[in-house]
Motif scaffolding. Structure first.
Motif, short mmCIF file in Angstrom:
data_model
loop_
_atom_site.label_atom_id
_atom_site.label_comp_id
_atom_site.label_asym_id
_atom_site.label_seq_id
_atom_site.Cartn_x
_atom_site.Cartn_y
_atom_site.Cartn_z
N ASP A 108 37.26 20.18 30.06
CA ASP A 108 37.43 21.71 29.22
C ASP A 108 38.13 22.54 30.12
O ASP A 108 37.59 23.54 30.81
N PRO A 109 39.64 22.48 30.29
CA PRO A 109 40.29 23.70 31.14
C PRO A 109 39.97 25.14 30.61
O PRO A 109 40.13 25.46 29.37
N THR A 110 39.37 25.87 31.54
CA THR A 110 38.86 26.92 31.28
C THR A 110 39.62 27.99 32.16
O THR A 110 39.64 27.83 33.21
N VAL A 111 40.00 29.33 31.59
CA VAL A 111 40.66 30.42 32.52
C VAL A 111 39.85 31.08 33.05
O VAL A 111 38.67 31.48 32.62
N LYS A 112 40.19 31.46 34.58
CA LYS A 112 39.21 32.33 35.22
C LYS A 112 40.19 33.13 36.01
O LYS A 112 41.40 32.72 36.10
N LEU A 113 39.43 34.02 36.72
CA LEU A 113 40.21 34.69 37.70
C LEU A 113 40.22 34.72 39.04
O LEU A 113 38.98 34.39 39.45
N LEU A 114 41.22 34.85 39.99
CA LEU A 114 41.23 34.66 41.34
C LEU A 114 41.62 36.05 41.81
O LEU A 114 42.77 36.49 41.60
N ASP A 115 40.69 36.69 42.77
CA ASP A 115 41.13 37.98 43.30
C ASP A 115 42.13 37.68 44.50
O ASP A 115 41.64 37.32 45.39
N VAL A 116 43.32 38.17 44.48
CA VAL A 116 44.32 38.09 45.27
C VAL A 116 44.13 39.03 46.52
O VAL A 116 44.69 38.58 47.61
N GLY A 137 51.99 42.60 38.77
CA GLY A 137 51.73 43.18 39.49
C GLY A 137 50.35 43.60 39.65
O GLY A 137 49.91 44.60 40.26
N GLY A 138 49.41 42.91 39.01
CA GLY A 138 47.99 43.05 39.09
C GLY A 138 47.44 42.16 40.21
O GLY A 138 48.15 41.77 41.25
N VAL A 139 46.20 42.25 40.54
CA VAL A 139 45.54 41.79 41.81
C VAL A 139 44.62 40.54 41.29
O VAL A 139 44.06 40.08 42.10
N PHE A 140 45.00 39.99 40.03
CA PHE A 140 44.44 38.84 39.66
C PHE A 140 45.33 37.55 39.26
O PHE A 140 46.30 37.81 38.67
N GLN A 141 45.11 36.54 40.02
CA GLN A 141 45.78 35.03 39.74
C GLN A 141 44.81 34.23 38.64
O GLN A 141 43.74 34.24 38.86
N LYS A 154 50.60 21.91 43.03
CA LYS A 154 49.81 22.28 44.42
C LYS A 154 49.73 21.18 45.17
O LYS A 154 49.68 19.98 44.40
N GLU A 155 49.50 21.19 46.41
CA GLU A 155 49.15 19.97 47.15
C GLU A 155 48.00 19.42 46.91
O GLU A 155 47.09 19.97 46.41
N ALA A 156 47.60 17.93 47.17
CA ALA A 156 46.21 17.53 46.53
C ALA A 156 45.30 17.95 47.29
O ALA A 156 44.23 17.96 46.93
N ASP A 157 45.57 18.27 48.72
CA ASP A 157 44.16 18.66 49.23
C ASP A 157 44.03 20.44 49.37
O ASP A 157 43.19 20.95 49.92
N THR A 158 44.71 20.98 48.21
CA THR A 158 44.48 22.29 47.85
C THR A 158 43.01 22.66 47.65
O THR A 158 42.60 21.77 46.79
N PRO A 159 42.20 23.64 47.84
CA PRO A 159 41.02 23.72 47.61
C PRO A 159 40.80 23.87 46.07
O PRO A 159 41.59 24.52 45.55
N ILE A 160 39.65 23.54 45.64
CA ILE A 160 39.71 23.28 44.10
C ILE A 160 39.71 24.61 43.15
O ILE A 160 40.30 24.54 42.04
N TYR A 161 39.26 25.66 43.76
CA TYR A 161 39.51 26.85 42.99
C TYR A 161 40.62 27.47 43.09
O TYR A 161 41.08 28.65 42.36
N GLN A 162 41.47 27.05 43.97
CA GLN A 162 43.07 27.53 44.06
C GLN A 162 44.10 26.50 43.64
O GLN A 162 45.32 26.73 43.69
N LYS A 163 43.51 25.29 42.97
CA LYS A 163 44.50 24.32 42.83
C LYS A 163 45.17 24.32 41.74
O LYS A 163 46.21 23.65 41.48
N GLU A 211 35.77 47.83 63.28
CA GLU A 211 34.56 47.41 62.38
C GLU A 211 34.84 46.11 61.73
O GLU A 211 35.98 45.59 61.98
N GLU A 212 33.80 45.37 61.43
CA GLU A 212 34.06 44.01 60.86
C GLU A 212 34.70 43.90 59.57
O GLU A 212 34.43 44.61 58.70
N PRO A 213 35.74 43.18 59.24
CA PRO A 213 36.44 43.17 58.14
C PRO A 213 35.41 42.40 56.85
O PRO A 213 34.88 41.54 57.35
N PHE A 214 36.03 42.73 55.89
CA PHE A 214 35.16 42.19 54.77
C PHE A 214 35.99 42.04 53.46
O PHE A 214 37.07 42.51 53.57
N VAL A 215 35.76 41.31 52.50
CA VAL A 215 36.35 41.26 51.12
C VAL A 215 35.02 41.76 50.18
O VAL A 215 34.07 41.61 50.39
N VAL A 216 35.56 42.31 49.23
CA VAL A 216 34.59 42.67 48.17
C VAL A 216 34.34 41.61 47.05
O VAL A 216 35.40 40.90 46.49
#
Length: 237
Positions: free
Chosen positions: A107-115, A94-98, A61-70, A156-161
């Motif tokens: 300590d490289p640790t696996v986490k999920l990002l909701d796409v 085909g799932g909803v998590f990256q 990823k690019e150097a300036d990519t936000p930390i949690y998407q990097k 209506e105002e959009p939102f994310v869960v």
């Protein structure tokens, strides 16, 4: 006179119904953050890292990519040698998590990002682009604003869960028309429940990461108000 339904017709209908139901069942499973799948990916990461002198199987990823998407995990580098295939809930399947990594240095640790968040943000960005500029409403911090969504055509105002609390989170925008998710309510709730030693100036987003399987994607830094102990935006000096 009773009509006799041919056996092959019954079988055809049964197969058709099964075919229609299966994708829905599979789709539901692709939205669940199964802990055993996260552990399996973590094991594969550890094995790959050990076999490759500490190198991590991540996409560039690019150097300036936000930390949690990097640091998204590159499943092509670990499957099928270290894991049979990407989990069913992974975006690649085909799932909803990256699947991403945090704390890559120590300590490289696996986490999920909701796409699904990205889909909502993308839609808002498209409307902003069609208008030419964000319809700023209220300034809530230095270079951060709420938006007048009626001017973007929303009823209506959009939102994310929130992946942390399952509550609806609002979107905010900066002066460059970049859209972010506002996690202040999640952070407030967790600060009330958790023991911590944060002081004003610390980025407190890792509190969300340490207490869940997720990362606060598309977020801005937050800190703690020294007087009220409430979460506030961490503004650059």
């Amino acid at each position: 006179m009773k009509k006799i339904i041919p056996f092959f017709l019954i079988m055809f209908v049964s197969i058709l119904l099964s075919a229609c139901m299966y994708p829905e069942e599979e789709l539901a499973q692709n939205k669940i953050p199964y802990e055993d799948q996260i552990k399996a990916v973590q094991s594969a990461i550890n094995q790959f890292r050990e076999a490759n002198n500490g190198i991590l199987p991540i996409k560039t990823k690019e150097a300036d990519t936000p930390i949690y998407q990097k640091y998204p995990i590159d499943f092509k580098k670990i499957a099928p040698q270290y894991i049979a295939e990407p989990p069913g809930n992974a975006f690649e399947s085909g799932g909803v998590f990256q699947y991403v990594l945090v704390d890559v240095e120590n300590d490289p640790t696996v986490k999920l990002l909701d796409v699904r968040m990205a889909e909502t943000i993308r839609e808002v960005k498209i409307r902003i682009q069609s208008q030419g500029y964000p319809p700023f409403k209220e300034k809530i911090a230095d270079n951060l604003f709420t938006m007048d969504y009626k001017k973007l055509g929303y009823k209506e105002e959009p939102f994310v869960v929130s992946p942390f609390t399952q509550k609806n989170l609002p979107l905010i925008v900066d002066g460059n028309a970049e859209i972010f998710v506002d996690y202040r309510t999640d952070l407030y709730e967790l600060l009330q429940k958790s023991e911590h030693s944060y002081k004003q100036g610390d980025d407190i987003r890792d509190l969300l990461v340490k207490n869940s399987h997720f990362v606060p994607a598309y977020s801005v830094p937050y800190t703690i108000d020294e007087k009220t102990k409430d979460p506030i935006f961490l503004e650059k000096k």
